[in-house]
Design an enzyme around this catalytic site. Sequence first.
Site, PDB file in Angstrom:
ATOM      1  N   ARG A   1      -6.875  13.225   0.188  1.00  0.00           N
ATOM      2  CA  ARG A   1      -5.855  13.762   1.111  1.00  0.00           C
ATOM      3  C   ARG A   1      -4.452  13.222   0.836  1.00  0.00           C
ATOM      4  O   ARG A   1      -3.483  13.825   1.219  1.00  0.00           O
ATOM      5  CB  ARG A   1      -6.241  13.506   2.559  1.00  0.00           C
ATOM      6  CG  ARG A   1      -5.936  12.121   3.051  1.00  0.00           C
ATOM      7  CD  ARG A   1      -6.254  11.969   4.502  1.00  0.00           C
ATOM      8  NE  ARG A   1      -7.659  12.226   4.756  1.00  0.00           N
ATOM      9  CZ  ARG A   1      -8.353  11.626   5.736  1.00  0.00           C
ATOM     10  NH1 ARG A   1      -7.757  10.792   6.536  1.00  0.00           N
ATOM     11  NH2 ARG A   1      -9.616  11.892   5.935  1.00  0.00           N
TER      12      ARG A   1
ATOM     13  N   THR B   1      -6.340   7.366   9.063  1.00  0.00           N
ATOM     14  CA  THR B   1      -6.251   6.251   8.134  1.00  0.00           C
ATOM     15  C   THR B   1      -7.508   5.423   8.363  1.00  0.00           C
ATOM     16  O   THR B   1      -8.352   5.802   9.164  1.00  0.00           O
ATOM     17  CB  THR B   1      -4.928   5.467   8.348  1.00  0.00           C
ATOM     18  OG1 THR B   1      -4.940   4.326   7.493  1.00  0.00           O
ATOM     19  CG2 THR B   1      -4.758   5.007   9.778  1.00  0.00           C
ATOM     20  N   THR B   2      -7.645   4.310   7.666  1.00  0.00           N
ATOM     21  CA  THR B   2      -8.878   3.529   7.811  1.00  0.00           C
ATOM     22  C   THR B   2      -8.884   2.850   9.177  1.00  0.00           C
ATOM     23  O   THR B   2      -8.010   2.056   9.475  1.00  0.00           O
ATOM     24  CB  THR B   2      -8.923   2.461   6.699  1.00  0.00           C
ATOM     25  OG1 THR B   2      -8.652   3.111   5.475  1.00  0.00           O
ATOM     26  CG2 THR B   2     -10.269   1.790   6.636  1.00  0.00           C
TER      27      THR B   2
ATOM     28  N   HIS C   1      -5.412   3.949  -2.138  1.00  0.00           N
ATOM     29  CA  HIS C   1      -6.732   4.328  -1.642  1.00  0.00           C
ATOM     30  C   HIS C   1      -7.045   5.736  -2.141  1.00  0.00           C
ATOM     31  O   HIS C   1      -6.403   6.699  -1.721  1.00  0.00           O
ATOM     32  CB  HIS C   1      -6.727   4.292  -0.102  1.00  0.00           C
ATOM     33  CG  HIS C   1      -8.055   4.566   0.521  1.00  0.00           C
ATOM     34  ND1 HIS C   1      -8.242   4.561   1.876  1.00  0.00           N
ATOM     35  CD2 HIS C   1      -9.265   4.849  -0.019  1.00  0.00           C
ATOM     36  CE1 HIS C   1      -9.515   4.822   2.147  1.00  0.00           C
ATOM     37  NE2 HIS C   1     -10.150   5.021   1.011  1.00  0.00           N
TER      38      HIS C   1
ATOM     39  N   GLU D   1     -10.807  -8.969   3.100  1.00  0.00           N
ATOM     40  CA  GLU D   1      -9.539  -8.600   3.734  1.00  0.00           C
ATOM     41  C   GLU D   1      -9.834  -8.444   5.216  1.00  0.00           C
ATOM     42  O   GLU D   1     -10.608  -7.556   5.609  1.00  0.00           O
ATOM     43  CB  GLU D   1      -8.971  -7.302   3.145  1.00  0.00           C
ATOM     44  CG  GLU D   1      -7.654  -6.911   3.831  1.00  0.00           C
ATOM     45  CD  GLU D   1      -6.944  -5.740   3.151  1.00  0.00           C
ATOM     46  OE1 GLU D   1      -7.080  -5.562   1.922  1.00  0.00           O
ATOM     47  OE2 GLU D   1      -6.252  -5.003   3.883  1.00  0.00           O
TER      48      GLU D   1
ATOM     49  N   HIS E   1       2.347   1.133   5.956  1.00  0.00           N
ATOM     50  CA  HIS E   1       3.119   2.013   6.822  1.00  0.00           C
ATOM     51  C   HIS E   1       4.492   1.470   7.187  1.00  0.00           C
ATOM     52  O   HIS E   1       5.497   2.181   7.093  1.00  0.00           O
ATOM     53  CB  HIS E   1       2.314   2.314   8.098  1.00  0.00           C
ATOM     54  CG  HIS E   1       2.977   3.287   8.987  1.00  0.00           C
ATOM     55  ND1 HIS E   1       3.873   2.910   9.961  1.00  0.00           N
ATOM     56  CD2 HIS E   1       2.926   4.641   9.032  1.00  0.00           C
ATOM     57  CE1 HIS E   1       4.326   3.981  10.572  1.00  0.00           C
ATOM     58  NE2 HIS E   1       3.765   5.048  10.030  1.00  0.00           N
TER      59      HIS E   1
ATOM     60  N   ARG F   1      -9.203   8.501  -1.745  1.00  0.00           N
ATOM     61  CA  ARG F   1     -10.192   8.973  -0.777  1.00  0.00           C
ATOM     62  C   ARG F   1     -11.039  10.092  -1.347  1.00  0.00           C
ATOM     63  O   ARG F   1     -10.598  10.842  -2.215  1.00  0.00           O
ATOM     64  CB  ARG F   1      -9.483   9.507   0.470  1.00  0.00           C
ATOM     65  CG  ARG F   1      -8.967   8.409   1.356  1.00  0.00           C
ATOM     66  CD  ARG F   1      -8.282   9.013   2.573  1.00  0.00           C
ATOM     67  NE  ARG F   1      -8.023   7.993   3.564  1.00  0.00           N
ATOM     68  CZ  ARG F   1      -8.858   7.661   4.538  1.00  0.00           C
ATOM     69  NH1 ARG F   1     -10.009   8.277   4.671  1.00  0.00           N
ATOM     70  NH2 ARG F   1      -8.541   6.720   5.389  1.00  0.00           N
TER      71      ARG F   1
ATOM     72  N   ASN G   1       0.869  -1.180   0.000  1.00  0.00           N
ATOM     73  CA  ASN G   1       0.000   0.000   0.000  1.00  0.00           C
ATOM     74  C   ASN G   1       0.910   1.236   0.000  1.00  0.00           C
ATOM     75  O   ASN G   1       1.714   1.408   0.924  1.00  0.00           O
ATOM     76  CB  ASN G   1      -0.887  -0.048   1.252  1.00  0.00           C
ATOM     77  CG  ASN G   1      -1.805   1.151   1.367  1.00  0.00           C
ATOM     78  OD1 ASN G   1      -1.378   2.266   1.134  1.00  0.00           O
ATOM     79  ND2 ASN G   1      -3.041   0.924   1.754  1.00  0.00           N
TER      80      ASN G   1
ATOM     81  N   GLU H   1      -8.421   0.842  -3.439  1.00  0.00           N
ATOM     82  CA  GLU H   1      -9.231   0.903  -2.227  1.00  0.00           C
ATOM     83  C   GLU H   1     -10.180   2.067  -2.366  1.00  0.00           C
ATOM     84  O   GLU H   1      -9.770   3.169  -2.777  1.00  0.00           O
ATOM     85  CB  GLU H   1      -8.294   1.177  -1.044  1.00  0.00           C
ATOM     86  CG  GLU H   1      -8.383   0.157   0.047  1.00  0.00           C
ATOM     87  CD  GLU H   1      -7.472   0.521   1.189  1.00  0.00           C
ATOM     88  OE1 GLU H   1      -7.821   1.406   1.971  1.00  0.00           O
ATOM     89  OE2 GLU H   1      -6.396  -0.078   1.286  1.00  0.00           O
TER      90      GLU H   1
ATOM     91  N   ASP I   1      -0.012   4.488  -0.043  1.00  0.00           N
ATOM     92  CA  ASP I   1      -0.667   5.741   0.375  1.00  0.00           C
ATOM     93  C   ASP I   1       0.251   6.648   1.194  1.00  0.00           C
ATOM     94  O   ASP I   1       0.228   7.869   1.053  1.00  0.00           O
ATOM     95  CB  ASP I   1      -1.900   5.432   1.249  1.00  0.00           C
ATOM     96  CG  ASP I   1      -2.990   4.703   0.482  1.00  0.00           C
ATOM     97  OD1 ASP I   1      -2.875   4.552  -0.741  1.00  0.00           O
ATOM     98  OD2 ASP I   1      -3.959   4.265   1.130  1.00  0.00           O
ATOM     99  N   HIS I   2       1.067   6.024   2.074  1.00  0.00           N
ATOM    100  CA  HIS I   2       1.876   6.867   2.958  1.00  0.00           C
ATOM    101  C   HIS I   2       2.988   7.594   2.212  1.00  0.00           C
ATOM    102  O   HIS I   2       3.475   8.630   2.674  1.00  0.00           O
ATOM    103  CB  HIS I   2       2.431   6.048   4.125  1.00  0.00           C
ATOM    104  CG  HIS I   2       1.363   5.690   5.121  1.00  0.00           C
ATOM    105  ND1 HIS I   2       0.719   6.647   5.873  1.00  0.00           N
ATOM    106  CD2 HIS I   2       0.796   4.513   5.451  1.00  0.00           C
ATOM    107  CE1 HIS I   2      -0.186   6.056   6.645  1.00  0.00           C
ATOM    108  NE2 HIS I   2      -0.163   4.758   6.395  1.00  0.00           N
TER     109      HIS I   2
ATOM    110  N   HIS J   1      -3.555  -4.091   7.645  1.00  0.00           N
ATOM    111  CA  HIS J   1      -3.637  -2.928   8.538  1.00  0.00           C
ATOM    112  C   HIS J   1      -2.783  -3.151   9.791  1.00  0.00           C
ATOM    113  O   HIS J   1      -3.040  -4.046  10.570  1.00  0.00           O
ATOM    114  CB  HIS J   1      -5.078  -2.600   8.959  1.00  0.00           C
ATOM    115  CG  HIS J   1      -5.202  -1.184   9.451  1.00  0.00           C
ATOM    116  ND1 HIS J   1      -5.614  -0.130   8.650  1.00  0.00           N
ATOM    117  CD2 HIS J   1      -4.918  -0.644  10.644  1.00  0.00           C
ATOM    118  CE1 HIS J   1      -5.597   0.977   9.350  1.00  0.00           C
ATOM    119  NE2 HIS J   1      -5.182   0.698  10.554  1.00  0.00           N
ATOM    120  N   GLY J   2      -1.794  -2.303   9.911  1.00  0.00           N
ATOM    121  CA  GLY J   2      -0.952  -2.312  11.113  1.00  0.00           C
ATOM    122  C   GLY J   2       0.057  -3.454  11.163  1.00  0.00           C
ATOM    123  O   GLY J   2       0.654  -3.702  12.207  1.00  0.00           O
TER     124      GLY J   2
HETATM  125  N1  PXP Z   1      -5.527  -2.642   4.161  1.00  0.00           N
HETATM  126  C1  PXP Z   1      -6.442  -1.650   4.171  1.00  0.00           C
HETATM  127  C2  PXP Z   1      -7.833  -1.983   3.765  1.00  0.00           C
HETATM  128  C3  PXP Z   1      -6.093  -0.339   4.527  1.00  0.00           C
HETATM  129  O1  PXP Z   1      -7.011   0.634   4.528  1.00  0.00           O
HETATM  130  C4  PXP Z   1      -4.743  -0.066   4.855  1.00  0.00           C
HETATM  131  C5  PXP Z   1      -4.302   1.324   5.159  1.00  0.00           C
HETATM  132  O2  PXP Z   1      -4.977   1.871   6.161  1.00  0.00           O
HETATM  133  C6  PXP Z   1      -3.834  -1.126   4.840  1.00  0.00           C
HETATM  134  C7  PXP Z   1      -4.244  -2.415   4.489  1.00  0.00           C
HETATM  135  C8  PXP Z   1      -2.386  -0.920   5.174  1.00  0.00           C
HETATM  136  O3  PXP Z   1      -2.275  -0.560   6.517  1.00  0.00           O
HETATM  137  P1  PXP Z   1      -0.844  -0.120   7.072  1.00  0.00           P
HETATM  138  O4  PXP Z   1      -0.483   1.137   6.373  1.00  0.00           O
HETATM  139  O5  PXP Z   1      -1.088   0.061   8.538  1.00  0.00           O
HETATM  140  O6  PXP Z   1       0.092  -1.238   6.774  1.00  0.00           O
END
Ligand code: PXP
Length: 252
Positions: free
Chosen positions: A64, A115-116, A58, A166, A229, A60, A13, A85, A15-16, A206-207
């Site tokens: 952002r 974030t989500t 993602h 997921e 992240h 949004r 991902n 996403e 996004d960051h 996520h995380g």
């Molecule tokens: N999966 C989904 C659906 C997400 O929205 C995100 C980001 O928030 C991630 C995975 C990746 O999460 P992270 O950046 O904490 O690894």
Amino acid sequence: MNNLPKNILLGLNVDHCATVRQARYRHHVLDYGSEVEPDCVEIALLAERVGVDSITMHLREDRRHVQDSDVERACEKISTRLNLEMACTSEMIEYALQLMPHSVCLVPESREEVTTEGGLDVAGQQERVRKVTEAMREVGILTSLFIDPDVTQIEAAAELKSPWVELHTGAYANAYYHDGRQRELESLVNAAEYAHSLGLVVNAGHGINYQNITEIVQIPHLQELNIGHSIISRALFVGIEQAVREMLVHLS
Ligand code: PXP
């Protein structure tokens, strides 16, 4: 649970990466391209070269971090799979139908979140989600529903015949250094077993980081982990290729 090799796929991902760019350039009216750094498409291309299996972005509602032009450039340039996403809105349905990514991951979206934060309430808004899953199915885009490891949500996802779910690993990741970590892990394991038994392909995300990955890979039936992240952060120190390699070690 066992310690056999898993051969789990890795989705990155990005996004960051876009978040860092926007921190500097959000007030500029730019046609974001590879010259505006850091470019999330460039990161995606480098990550693909060392074995990432898919790229998630993602888009949004408030744009952002990831911008339309990022998604469109990624769709054109990446050689793996693009996982878009998005929220369950008419605007995003239209967007996905034009873009034709490999898959869409449906997530809840509210402007306040950094974030989500929570999974999609599929059970509570089944008709709204159905509109998206049916529109995607018609044109051959796979749908993934980002849900908490919860029986009701899994059953609702199966009822909509979403090919993928997921599982939201955020509660487990948050509990990692506190009480409840084992309970959250068990809840993910049970959810994965149940989703698999109902014919759903199981992804998770996520995380997830370089510490908790060693437990996360014990979840059965995982097809792919979506990680952002931790890998983007690690890339600040060692570069994206090495950051990806260090995560891949845990998945095979
Ligand atoms: N999966 C989904 C659906 C997400 O929205 C995100 C980001 O928030 C991630 C995975 C990746 O999460 P992270 O950046 O904490 O690894």
